[in-house]
Design an enzyme around this catalytic site. Structure first.
Site, PDB file in Angstrom:
ATOM      1  N   THR A 125      46.671  19.277 -83.594  1.00  0.00           N
ATOM      2  CA  THR A 125      47.768  19.232 -84.561  1.00  0.00           C
ATOM      3  C   THR A 125      48.550  20.539 -84.573  1.00  0.00           C
ATOM      4  O   THR A 125      49.782  20.562 -84.675  1.00  0.00           O
ATOM      5  CB  THR A 125      47.193  18.976 -85.977  1.00  0.00           C
ATOM      6  OG1 THR A 125      46.603  17.683 -85.985  1.00  0.00           O
ATOM      7  CG2 THR A 125      48.279  19.034 -87.020  1.00  0.00           C
ATOM      8  N   SER A 141      42.634  16.155 -80.057  1.00  0.00           N
ATOM      9  CA  SER A 141      41.198  16.352 -79.866  1.00  0.00           C
ATOM     10  C   SER A 141      40.449  15.016 -79.831  1.00  0.00           C
ATOM     11  O   SER A 141      39.323  14.943 -79.370  1.00  0.00           O
ATOM     12  CB  SER A 141      40.618  17.284 -80.928  1.00  0.00           C
ATOM     13  OG  SER A 141      40.390  16.640 -82.137  1.00  0.00           O
ATOM     14  N   THR A 145      41.415  19.180 -85.108  1.00  0.00           N
ATOM     15  CA  THR A 145      40.338  19.263 -86.099  1.00  0.00           C
ATOM     16  C   THR A 145      39.336  18.116 -85.994  1.00  0.00           C
ATOM     17  O   THR A 145      38.183  18.271 -86.392  1.00  0.00           O
ATOM     18  CB  THR A 145      40.917  19.285 -87.527  1.00  0.00           C
ATOM     19  OG1 THR A 145      41.731  18.119 -87.718  1.00  0.00           O
ATOM     20  CG2 THR A 145      41.759  20.532 -87.744  1.00  0.00           C
ATOM     21  N   ASP A 146      39.769  16.972 -85.455  1.00  0.00           N
ATOM     22  CA  ASP A 146      38.899  15.789 -85.503  1.00  0.00           C
ATOM     23  C   ASP A 146      37.589  15.966 -84.754  1.00  0.00           C
ATOM     24  O   ASP A 146      36.562  15.447 -85.170  1.00  0.00           O
ATOM     25  CB  ASP A 146      39.652  14.562 -84.963  1.00  0.00           C
ATOM     26  CG  ASP A 146      40.638  14.028 -85.985  1.00  0.00           C
ATOM     27  OD1 ASP A 146      40.298  14.019 -87.186  1.00  0.00           O
ATOM     28  OD2 ASP A 146      41.745  13.638 -85.596  1.00  0.00           O
TER      29      ASP A 146
END
Lengths: 169, 169, 169, 169
Positions: free
Chosen positions: A11, A53, A82-83
């Site tokens: 992101t 990700s 972040t995932d």
């Protein structure tokens, strides 16, 4: 105390394509963030990939691990979606030793007004200078050991898997 | 690991008065920065004063030192004007012991688009969690011990008074 | 000279959902833009729908036309997705008479740093006050009559269908 | 329909000098605003001076008037400090005829996050294309004839000197 920065997409580096209304990757915004933060740290920036990700495979993670091992710096910051940040942290922990590695990212793209990216980058660069060797995730102003962190998908907040006794995280 | 944040004014919190075209202080922007950074740190915010650091007197610095000593937290971040940040650090070092105190600020007000404030705050909050007790200045992505830092007035950059052997700063 | 503002969605009002990384609609940003522009115009704001203009159907357009006809103001600004803005303009031109109607939008969402939305809104509100009755598209700093405008999909720029003799557009 | 843009300074173009904490003029931000607005208008930009409008003298105003008279375009936008914008409008009205001249400015510098400058520029460029020859002030989303406008120093809002019968302003 040189620091290596690896960018992988996420992101953090997404932009808005005004011709088709989709989010996409163009270039990393790392240089402009370091300029904005008036950073005077000696850093080398290496873009490794530019992906979500959720699309990150074992091969991608192996590549990141190899780069961490082979670079001459022993302080490394990685920007990452972040995932699956916690998953990559676990892979790195098994393969990279004797170095301080801090993964960070953003919930909102840098290019959008209300991003947490600049805060997280300031935080990650500070942790990498001051934490002992190991693999960490730096999000929400906090740091987490690689073996005790997950992203809560409902809230978007990073949290421990289990309570920490010493309360130091 | 609770953190105390003291705000004292400085460029960090300056705003533009659109009626007379002057810069002034209204409220601290600390809360909105922590929200922007998606911070989940347990912090208490205490505004101590709202002044330019060039106007800071020995009395002001004594007040800050007293507050540092008396607060229950042993991790303290202080936002401060950059011009005399190093001077305040020296005063605090003599009076506050057993606590990690990190001073930070901004070269450009938070409310102006190109501020370094969010980066510096992320950095200061990370250093305060990870550095041993002592008084530090966190600017330009780096941290400095209280007895080895000055702001270079020509460049606006923080630097050591003398070279550091270990190269850790 | 009261002005009616109808919002219909479009890129203008899109936001970034930080939990799933998708763009979505929440609320219109019209009020904050008018505040930002220090607008003192007497306006009434009516959200009609919150959709991508690619999803806009004949029914949606009829609804917009009805609202334009029935509102008491004879100066109307409509925020609209750019992809089918010209098509809606043609529908309105057939159904709404004796009123000045200006459609505008944005190539980049308002909430993203580099949006053209504030510029376009200032432009549309000015045109609606100063152009004679008719239906217009206001984009790229220019205005276009409803029967002589298209969005160039390759460049994202609005242009005339045919050259204008008088060169007034 | 070519448009001439004259810049004269004013709040619009002020920047923050991070070395001494003062506001100052460097370059005009006109080009970046036109880029941000995706403007496709044929404009020529001429910086005439870079001053606070409180420092503007009769000589400065004569210079602006001469430039308005001599330029080949008959549509002119002037960015100007808000404090004496109405006074300059009165000087121009006496000296410039047969052209549409629109003065605009900003309450907050362009470089600060919450500026009205982009909105005002969009508005001024639209008015200059659509209003008959004359000298106007465009602020707060509205336009004012040169002989019926003042800035209210208490509120920072532009207003008529006397009520307008037709209610068109």
């Amino acid at each position: 105390m040189a620091i290596r920065i690896f960018t992988t997409g996420g992101t953090f580096d997404k932009e808005y394509n005004e011709l088709n209304g989709e989010l996409y990757f163009k270039d990393t915004h790392m240089h402009e963030l370091l300029t904005l933060g008036r950073s005077r740290l000696p850093v080398s920036i290496t873009p490794l990939m530019m992906i979500d990700s959720l699309e990150m495979t074992a091969e991608h993670r192996n590549l990141i691990a190899e780069e961490c091992k082979q670079c001459k710096e022993d302080k490394i910051v990685i920007t990452h979606g972040t995932d699956t940040m916690a998953e990559t942290a676990r892979v790195l922990a098994k393969k990279v030793t004797g170095k301080t590695v801090v993964l960070t990212g953003a919930m909102i793209p840098i290019k959008f007004g209300s991003s947490d990216g600049l805060f997280n980058l300031g935080s990650a660069l500070a942790f990498v200078q001051s934490l002992p060797p190991g693999v960490y995730v730096a999000m929400n102003g906090r740091y987490f050991n690689w073996d005790n962190v997950r992203k809560n998908r409902q809230t978007g907040i990073f949290e421990e898997l289990k309570p920490v006794n010493a309360g130091t995280e």
